[in-house]
Design an enzyme around this catalytic site. Structure first.
Site, PDB file in Angstrom:
ATOM      1  N   ASP A   1      -7.539  10.465 -12.346  1.00 49.07           N
ATOM      2  CA  ASP A   1      -6.189  10.122 -11.891  1.00 49.07           C
ATOM      3  C   ASP A   1      -5.256  11.197 -12.435  1.00 49.07           C
ATOM      4  O   ASP A   1      -5.027  11.286 -13.639  1.00 49.07           O
ATOM      5  CB  ASP A   1      -5.810   8.726 -12.407  1.00 49.07           C
ATOM      6  CG  ASP A   1      -4.474   8.247 -11.864  1.00 49.07           C
ATOM      7  OD1 ASP A   1      -3.592   9.095 -11.661  1.00 49.07           O
ATOM      8  OD2 ASP A   1      -4.308   7.032 -11.661  1.00 49.07           O
ATOM      9  N   ARG A   7      -3.522   4.261  12.520  1.00 50.56           N
ATOM     10  CA  ARG A   7      -4.326   3.783  11.376  1.00 50.56           C
ATOM     11  C   ARG A   7      -5.521   4.696  11.129  1.00 50.56           C
ATOM     12  O   ARG A   7      -6.025   4.821  10.020  1.00 50.56           O
ATOM     13  CB  ARG A   7      -4.805   2.329  11.609  1.00 50.56           C
ATOM     14  CG  ARG A   7      -5.787   1.848  10.534  1.00 50.56           C
ATOM     15  CD  ARG A   7      -5.941   0.335  10.474  1.00 50.56           C
ATOM     16  NE  ARG A   7      -6.158  -0.271  11.763  1.00 50.56           N
ATOM     17  CZ  ARG A   7      -7.333  -0.286  12.430  1.00 50.56           C
ATOM     18  NH1 ARG A   7      -8.405   0.270  11.901  1.00 50.56           N
ATOM     19  NH2 ARG A   7      -7.426  -0.855  13.608  1.00 50.56           N
TER      20      ARG A   7
HETATM   21  N1  LCS Z   1      -2.163   5.562 -11.321  1.00 48.38           N
HETATM   22  C1  LCS Z   1      -1.194   5.687 -12.240  1.00 48.38           C
HETATM   23  C2  LCS Z   1      -1.381   6.649 -13.369  1.00 48.38           C
HETATM   24  C3  LCS Z   1      -0.033   4.929 -12.134  1.00 48.38           C
HETATM   25  O1  LCS Z   1       0.908   5.076 -13.071  1.00 48.38           O
HETATM   26  C4  LCS Z   1       0.105   4.017 -11.056  1.00 48.38           C
HETATM   27  C5  LCS Z   1       1.311   3.171 -10.896  1.00 48.38           C
HETATM   28  C6  LCS Z   1      -0.939   3.906 -10.128  1.00 48.38           C
HETATM   29  C7  LCS Z   1      -2.055   4.700 -10.285  1.00 48.38           C
HETATM   30  C8  LCS Z   1      -0.863   2.970  -8.954  1.00 48.38           C
HETATM   31  O2  LCS Z   1      -0.058   3.578  -7.987  1.00 48.38           O
HETATM   32  P1  LCS Z   1       0.861   2.764  -6.925  1.00 48.38           P
HETATM   33  O3  LCS Z   1      -0.061   1.872  -6.184  1.00 48.38           O
HETATM   34  O4  LCS Z   1       1.885   2.033  -7.692  1.00 48.38           O
HETATM   35  O5  LCS Z   1       1.399   3.885  -6.061  1.00 48.38           O
HETATM   36  N2  LCS Z   1       2.119   3.129 -12.020  1.00 48.38           N
HETATM   37  C9  LCS Z   1       3.175   2.365 -12.191  1.00 48.38           C
HETATM   38  C10 LCS Z   1       3.875   2.245 -13.408  1.00 48.38           C
HETATM   39  O6  LCS Z   1       3.589   2.827 -14.460  1.00 48.38           O
HETATM   40  N3  LCS Z   1       4.864   1.420 -13.246  1.00 48.38           N
HETATM   41  O7  LCS Z   1       4.916   0.891 -11.988  1.00 48.38           O
HETATM   42  C11 LCS Z   1       3.828   1.463 -11.222  1.00 48.38           C
END
Ligand code: LCS
Length: 394
Positions: free
Chosen positions: A184, A59
Site C-alpha cells: 500500500d 463498468r
Molecule cells: N490504505 C490506506 C493507507 C488508507 O489510509 C486508507 C484510508 C485506505 C487504504 C482505504 O482507502 P479508501 O477506501 O478510504 O479510499 N484511510 C483513511 C484514513 O486514514 N482516514 O479515513 C480514511
C-alpha cells in the site's frame, strides 16, 4: 512529445502521452457515458468475445478511466493499472482475486483501520484468513506463511504510527515462498517510494489521498502485471461492480499534474512541524520517519526519497487531553482522511483505528493519546502556531 527520461516532476505534469493525439485536448475529456454504440452487430459480438478492442459499458471500461490507469502504471513503473471506486475496493478486489476459500494472506497489523476490519471481519466470512503480524519484524512475516498463503500485504509508511517496513526484505520472502507482495503506497506515492523496483508485485493506492490531493474524491488504484490485472477486472470487478466513475477518474488525472509539487511541500512542512513538536514540552513522543530518533529512519532514508507528509505524536496526559486538543485547533481541520492540501488532525484510537481491540491497538503500537496529523501545504509557521495554542490547553 513526451521523453521517458524526463524527471518525475516533469512526467507528472505531461503524462505518458502528452496532449490527446485524437482531439488535441490538453486536459483529458470526461467520457461521461454509461454505454458505447457498436458500429454494427458483428462489432458488438467481437467486442464481447474480446476479438476487437473498444468500449462496451463503463463498468467494464471507459476512456477517461483508461487514461488514468495508463498514467498510474507509467508513474509507478508498472505494466498496467486498474482504477476502482475506493482504496478499500482496490484492496478487496485484489485479495479476492488472488485468494479463494481456504487460502490465507499475511498482513501487517499496523494498517488503516478499514483494512484491519476487512482482515478480521470480511475476509474470514469469505473463507479467507488474514494473519496479522508485526511486519517490521521480518521473522514474524515468514513464520506466518504456510502452503495456503497467497500474498503478503504491507503498508509503509504505516497508518497511523508511521512504522517503516522493509519492502525489499518482504519481497525476498515472497519470492522464496512463491507468493505475491502487495504494498500500500498511499502515504508515499510514486514520488517518494518505488515499491515495484524493490521487488513488490502489486501496489495499492487509496487515491482518495495524495493522488487526488484535494479532498474531493474517493477512489482506489491497483498497479501490477497486465495479465493479473485483467484477472482482477474480469473475475472480481465485473461481478462486484466497484468501478470508478469517469468524473472521479478525471479528478485524479488533474491531481497527478501537481502530485510532485504537492509532495515536496507536504514533506518540507511535515519536517518543520515534526521538529517543532519534538521540542514541545507537552509532547511525549513524535513519530515522523524523517527524524533521526524514529526507529525506521535509516530504512526510510534507504527506500524513500523523502519522508512524506504524515506524522503522529503522543501527548503527555490522558485520552481526554487528546480530545481537548482536537477541539482547540483552529487552522487544522478535525477530520479523518489524509493527503489533502489542508492540514487534517484526528485521534486514531477513537476514529480510523476504532476497529482494533485494546490488545490489537497495543500490538499495533497505537496509544490512546496518539494524535495523527496529515500536514497540509499551508505556511508551516501557521500550522505550528495553531498546534502550539492548542497544546497550551492541556
Ligand atoms: N490504505 C490506506 C493507507 C488508507 O489510509 C486508507 C484510508 C485506505 C487504504 C482505504 O482507502 P479508501 O477506501 O478510504 O479510499 N484511510 C483513511 C484514513 O486514514 N482516514 O479515513 C480514511
Amino acid at each position: 512529445m513526451v521523453k521517458k527520461d524526463w524527471a518525475l516532476d516533469t512526467l507528472c505534469v505531461h503524462g505518458s502521452e502528452g496532449i490527446d493525439p485524437h482531439t488535441g485536448a490538453v486536459s483529458t475529456p470526461i467520457y461521461q457515458s454509461s454505454t458505447f454504440a457498436f458500429r454494427n452487430a458483428e462489432h458488438g459480438e467481437k467486442l464481447f468475445k474480446g476479438e476487437a478492442s473498444g468500449y462496451i459499458y463503463s463498468r467494464l471500461g471507459n476512456p477517461t478511466e483508461d487514461c488514468l490507469e495508463r498514467e498510474m502504471a507509467f508513474l509507478e513503473g508498472g505494466e498496467a493499472a486498474l482504477a476502482l471506486a475506493s482504496g478499500m475496493a482496490a484492496e478487496a478486489a485484489l485479495i479476492l482475486t488472488l485468494c479463494g476459500s481456504g487460502d490465507n494472506y499475511v498482513s501487517s497489523v499496523t494498517v488503516y483501520g478499514g483494512t484491519h476490519a476487512m482482515n478480521i471481519g470480511f475476509m474470514p466470512r469469505m473463507g479467507i484468513e488474514a494473519r496479522e503480524v508485526r511486519a517490521t519484524h521480518l521473522d514474524e512475516v515468514e513464520a506466518a506463511i504456510d502452503e495456503r498463503t497467497k500474498l503478503i500485504f504491507i503498508e509503509t509508511p504505516a497508518n497511523p504510527t508511521l512504522d517503516i517496513i522493509d519492502i525489499a526484505g518482504c519481497a525476498r520472502i515472497a519470492r522464496e515462498y512463491n507468493i505475491y507482495l502487495v504494498v500500500d503506497n498511499t502515504f508515499a506515492t510514486p514520488v517518494l517510494q518505488r515499491p515495484l523496483e524493490m521487488g513488490a508485485d502489486f501496489i495499492i493506492h487509496s487515491a482518495t489521498k495524495y493522488i487526488g490531493g484535494h479532498g474531493d474524491t474517493v477512489a482506489g488504484i491497483i498497479v501490477g502485471p497486465k495479465d493479473m490485472l485483467l484477472r482482477v477486472r474480469k473475475e472480481t470487478l465485473h461481478h462486484i461492480g466497484n468501478c470508478i466513475s469517469p468524473f472521479n477518474a478525471w479528478l485524479l488525472l488533474r491531481g497527478l499534474k501537481t502530485l510532485a509539487v504537492r509532495m515536496r511541500r507536504h514533506c518540507e512542512n511535515a519536517m518543520r512541524v515534526a521538529q517543532y513538536l519534538s521540542f514541545h514540552p507537552k509532547v511525549k513522543a513524535i513519530y515522523y520517519p524523517g527524524l533521526r530518533q524514529h526507529p525506521g529512519h535509516e530504512l526510510a532514508a534507504r527506500q524513500m526519497s523523502d519522508f512524506g507528509g504524515m506524522l503522529a505524536f503522543d501527548i503527555k496526559g490522558a485520552r481526554e487531553d487528546g480530545k481537548k486538543i482536537m477541539d482547540a485547533v483552529e487552522l487544522c481541520t478535525l477530520a479523518v482522511s489524509l493527503g489533502d492540501c489542508d492540514t487534517l488532525i484526528c485521534h486514531p484510537a477513537s476514529t480510523t483505528q476504532s476497529s482494533y481491540t485494546a490488545e490489537q491497538l497495543a500490538q499495533a503500537g497505537i496509544s490512546e493519546t496518539l494524535i495523527r496529523l496529515s500536514v497540509g501545504i499551508e505556511d508551516p509557521k501557521d500550522i505550528c502556531s495553531d498546534l502550539g495554542q492548542a497544546l497550551k490547553r492541556i
